[in-house]
Design a protein around this motif. Structure first.
Motif, PDB file in Angstrom:
ATOM      1  N   LYS A 241       0.731  -1.199   0.249  1.00 17.26           N
ATOM      2  CA  LYS A 241      -0.117  -0.237   0.286  1.00 17.26           C
ATOM      3  C   LYS A 241       0.486   1.773  -0.046  1.00 17.26           C
ATOM      4  O   LYS A 241       0.636   2.229   0.709  1.00 17.26           O
ATOM      5  N   TRP A 242       2.245   1.009  -0.617  1.00 22.59           N
ATOM      6  CA  TRP A 242       3.076   2.395  -1.041  1.00 22.59           C
ATOM      7  C   TRP A 242       3.341   2.907   0.179  1.00 22.59           C
ATOM      8  O   TRP A 242       3.661   3.855   0.845  1.00 22.59           O
ATOM      9  N   HIS A 243       3.935   1.644   1.017  1.00 22.71           N
ATOM     10  CA  HIS A 243       4.243   2.552   2.818  1.00 22.71           C
ATOM     11  C   HIS A 243       5.095   1.202   2.494  1.00 22.71           C
ATOM     12  O   HIS A 243       5.760   0.355   2.381  1.00 22.71           O
ATOM     13  N   PRO A 244       6.848   1.252   2.814  1.00 24.05           N
ATOM     14  CA  PRO A 244       8.055   1.316   2.428  1.00 24.05           C
ATOM     15  C   PRO A 244       8.623  -0.034   4.192  1.00 24.05           C
ATOM     16  O   PRO A 244       8.149  -1.291   3.930  1.00 24.05           O
ATOM     17  N   VAL A 245       7.577   0.034   4.990  1.00 25.84           N
ATOM     18  CA  VAL A 245       7.447  -0.769   5.609  1.00 25.84           C
ATOM     19  C   VAL A 245       7.212  -1.967   5.422  1.00 25.84           C
ATOM     20  O   VAL A 245       6.973  -3.214   5.694  1.00 25.84           O
ATOM     21  N   LYS A 246       5.361  -1.758   4.904  1.00 27.51           N
ATOM     22  CA  LYS A 246       4.422  -2.775   4.495  1.00 27.51           C
ATOM     23  C   LYS A 246       4.985  -3.443   3.229  1.00 27.51           C
ATOM     24  O   LYS A 246       5.000  -4.977   3.230  1.00 27.51           O
ATOM     25  N   ALA A 247       6.092  -2.755   2.798  1.00 28.76           N
ATOM     26  CA  ALA A 247       6.435  -3.042   1.014  1.00 28.76           C
ATOM     27  C   ALA A 247       7.321  -4.110   1.586  1.00 28.76           C
ATOM     28  O   ALA A 247       7.965  -5.114   0.973  1.00 28.76           O
ATOM     29  N   CYS A 248       8.508  -4.236   3.122  1.00 32.38           N
ATOM     30  CA  CYS A 248       9.436  -5.322   3.816  1.00 32.38           C
ATOM     31  C   CYS A 248       8.151  -6.346   3.961  1.00 32.38           C
ATOM     32  O   CYS A 248       9.119  -7.298   3.687  1.00 32.38           O
ATOM     33  N   GLY A 249       7.002  -5.967   4.419  1.00 28.06           N
ATOM     34  CA  GLY A 249       6.740  -7.333   5.004  1.00 28.06           C
ATOM     35  C   GLY A 249       6.189  -8.312   4.053  1.00 28.06           C
ATOM     36  O   GLY A 249       6.684  -9.595   3.566  1.00 28.06           O
TER      37      GLY A 249
END
Length: 309
Positions: A241-249
């Motif tokens: 959702k265009w969020h770096p931390v969530k993209a890491c997951g």
């Protein structure tokens, strides 16, 4: 077994996360960089070439290759910016053309330099670094703290990108640029300049992600060796959702799929290996389809902007 899977998960997630972090910044600014696959492939090629021709300086060769990869990705992104931002071309078409160009260009130059048989050894690579004390932690020490330097750099970049986007004035302007560029232009910010900056950053990150494949993960290059990882990085950005931390997951989830793929093939159950190769991609599609929920992209994503608007 758990340690091996965890270690393989981190290794598989690293190039995806590195590329995705750049793509998050680019898309937050409103630029849809479909050419990320091509930029990764260009980075993988020039990273290998730079390291190979500096082999006599073994310690510095991989770093020179990484520099070459980042610069090549940045140059590719500058070409993308010229047509997509300056000339306001269709970002999807330009990105697709760039990926096709990278596929053909790298193979032609590779065969010209190394012949049809290519090169499979002699490329200096980043060595594994065991962090003192931490790598000795039972069960997880070797998995988390025994990797090459690019793994550590990538996961250190994660909080940096997060802080930059959400806790700096420039990050705020970038996010506003992707949501309502006209509004941010009224404050005196140059929308085209901001978008170009973000795209160049994404290109450099994609180039270094490609270099991870050729001078860190395995020390050689084969044409088309990215095998769709750039497109997976695009999916990771949406999944996160265009969020770096969530993209890491999301990157770690795909890395887990890759780790299980290798583990299941080694078990020798008599199942065609092609089915196991599909596992990471099927896992990614399943999660995207059933568990992500509604993901709202930046409102101006993929929409050209003119200075006269």
């Amino acid at each position: 077994m758990f340690e091996d899977i965890l270690s393989a998960t981190i290794r598989g997630a690293t190039p995806l996360l590195l590329a995705a972090l750049g793509e998050v910044v680019s898309q937050r600014a409103g630029v849809l960089n479909i050419g990320i696959e091509g930029m990764m492939l260009i980075g993988a090629f020039f990273g290998m070439v730079g390291s190979f021709y500096m082999a006599e300086f073994a310690v510095f060769a991989p770093w020179f290759g990484l520099l070459m990869a980042g610069l090549s990705g940045l140059i590719a992104a500058a070409l993308f910016a010229l047509f997509a931002i300056r000339f306001r071309g269709d970002q999807v078409i330009i990105g697709t053309a760039m990926t096709l160009l990278a596929l053909g260009l790298t193979e032609v130059i590779y065969q010209r330099l190394f012949g049809v048989t290519g090169i499979a050894q002699g490329v200096p690579a980043f060595p594994q670094i065991d962090i003192p004390l931490l790598s000795k932690i039972p069960y997880v020490g070797r998995s988390l703290f025994s990797h090459n330097i690019l793994v550590y750099i990538t996961f250190l970049l994660l909080p940096c990108v997060y802080f930059f986007l959400y806790h700096t004035q420039l990050g705020l302007r970038i996010r506003a640029c992707g949501e309502h560029p006209k509004a941010i232009a009224t404050t005196g910010s140059n929308v085209l300049r901001l978008r170009t900056f973000c795209l160049l950053f994404a290109g450099a990150m994609a180039g270094m992600a490609g270099a991870y494949l050729s001078i860190a993960d395995v020390p050689y290059f084969t044409p088309g060796m990215t095998v769709g990882r750039g497109f997976i990085a695009l999916a990771i950005v949406i999944f996160g959702k265009w969020h770096p931390v969530k993209a890491c997951g999301a990157a770690l989830l795909f890395g887990l799929g890759s780790a299980l793929d290798a583990r299941f093939q080694a078990l020798g159950w008599g199942i065609p290996y092609q089915l196991w190769l599909m596992l990471p991609y099927v896992l990614c599609l399943a999660v995207m389809a059933g568990f992500v929920g509604r993901a709202e992209a930046p409102l101006a994503l993929g929409k050209p902007y003119g200075e006269s608007e």
